[in-house]
Design a protein around this motif. Structure first.
Motif, PDB file in Angstrom:
ATOM      1  N   LYS A  65       0.834  -1.200   0.000  1.00 58.79           N
ATOM      2  CA  LYS A  65       0.000   0.000   0.000  1.00 58.79           C
ATOM      3  C   LYS A  65       0.868   1.248   0.000  1.00 58.79           C
ATOM      4  N   THR A  68       2.655   1.639  -3.357  1.00 63.44           N
ATOM      5  CA  THR A  68       1.722   2.036  -4.419  1.00 63.44           C
ATOM      6  C   THR A  68       1.557   3.546  -4.475  1.00 63.44           C
ATOM      7  N   GLN A  69       1.640   4.196  -3.321  1.00 65.25           N
ATOM      8  CA  GLN A  69       1.470   5.649  -3.289  1.00 65.25           C
ATOM      9  C   GLN A  69       2.503   6.362  -4.148  1.00 65.25           C
TER      10      GLN A  69
END
Length: 225
Positions: A65, A68-69
């Motif tokens: 997560k 992914t940013q």
């Protein structure tokens, strides 16, 4: 396997190791050596060779997560990407929030962020207004968020000598503090209370310097001056 194939394989492995090393250096510290646009390019290389962001994340020991940013910068308009490339903007959270806006709105909000007219908290508020269906122009939303910021207030309490008229006391203060920066003023018996804006507090501090008195003594000095 031929010698050429071995060479190609070695080069690919070296490129992957370089990409992983760069990603590690840019995700394990607060100060990143590269811009977010550059990091996204190396992330693409690593993903291309390992198959997925999760595989890359597992390899370098971070969450998928979070990694992914770093890819969200690719969802931004070219003008906004340039701001990140030049590091006029450098917040991972900002890329995530800006990517939720249409491209024609991204530039307006990103420029406001780069000029420090708003911060990332304001950016989140703008995105939330748009997400909940507020259809007003992005400029209006920016104005709304800016106007709704919590205003800092400073309370000054003081003792009144004798029995002067409250209006005269307030007039004495406005010789040094702009009336518009005195948010409220009241007198109850021998006690008075004045609520100042940030600019009002600054004016009071400047008055203390002019009168060469400590800030805690400046109000009695004003009333006696």
């Amino acid at each position: 396997m031929t010698r050429t194939q071995n060479t190609i394989r070695t080069l690919k492995n070296e490129q992957l190791e370089q990409a992983l090393a760069i990603l590690i250096s840019c995700t394990r510290r607060k100060t990143r050596p590269l811009s977010l646009t550059e990091i996204a390019k190396w992330l693409d290389i690593a993903v291309g060779k390992m198959g997925s962001i999760r595989a890359v994340a597992d390899r370098i020991g971070v969450s998928a997560k979070m990694l992914t940013q770093f890819s969200h910068v690719k969802k931004l308009s070219q003008d906004v990407q340039t701001l990140f490339e030049k590091r006029k903007l450098d917040s991972v959270d900002a890329t995530t929030q800006l990517a939720m806006l249409p491209e024609h709105e991204q530039k307006v909000v990103a420029n406001a962020l780069a000029s420090q007219a708003i911060d990332t908290i304001d950016l989140r508020a703008v995105v939330e207004l748009r997400r909940t269906g507020d259809s007003r122009s992005i400029t209006v939303l920016l104005q709304k968020v800016s106007a709704s910021k919590t205003q800092k207030e400073y309370v000054a309490e003081f003792v009144i000598r004798g029995n002067p008229n409250p209006a005269d006391i307030r007039k004495q203060f406005t010789r040094y503090i702009p009336a518009s920066e005195i948010l409220s003023f009241q007198v109850k018996g021998a006690l008075g209370q004045m609520v100042l804006s940030a600019k009002g507090k600054s004016a009071l501090t400047n008055t203390a310097k002019k009168l060469r008195t400590p800030l805690k003594h400046v109000i009695p000095a004003i009333l006696d001056y």
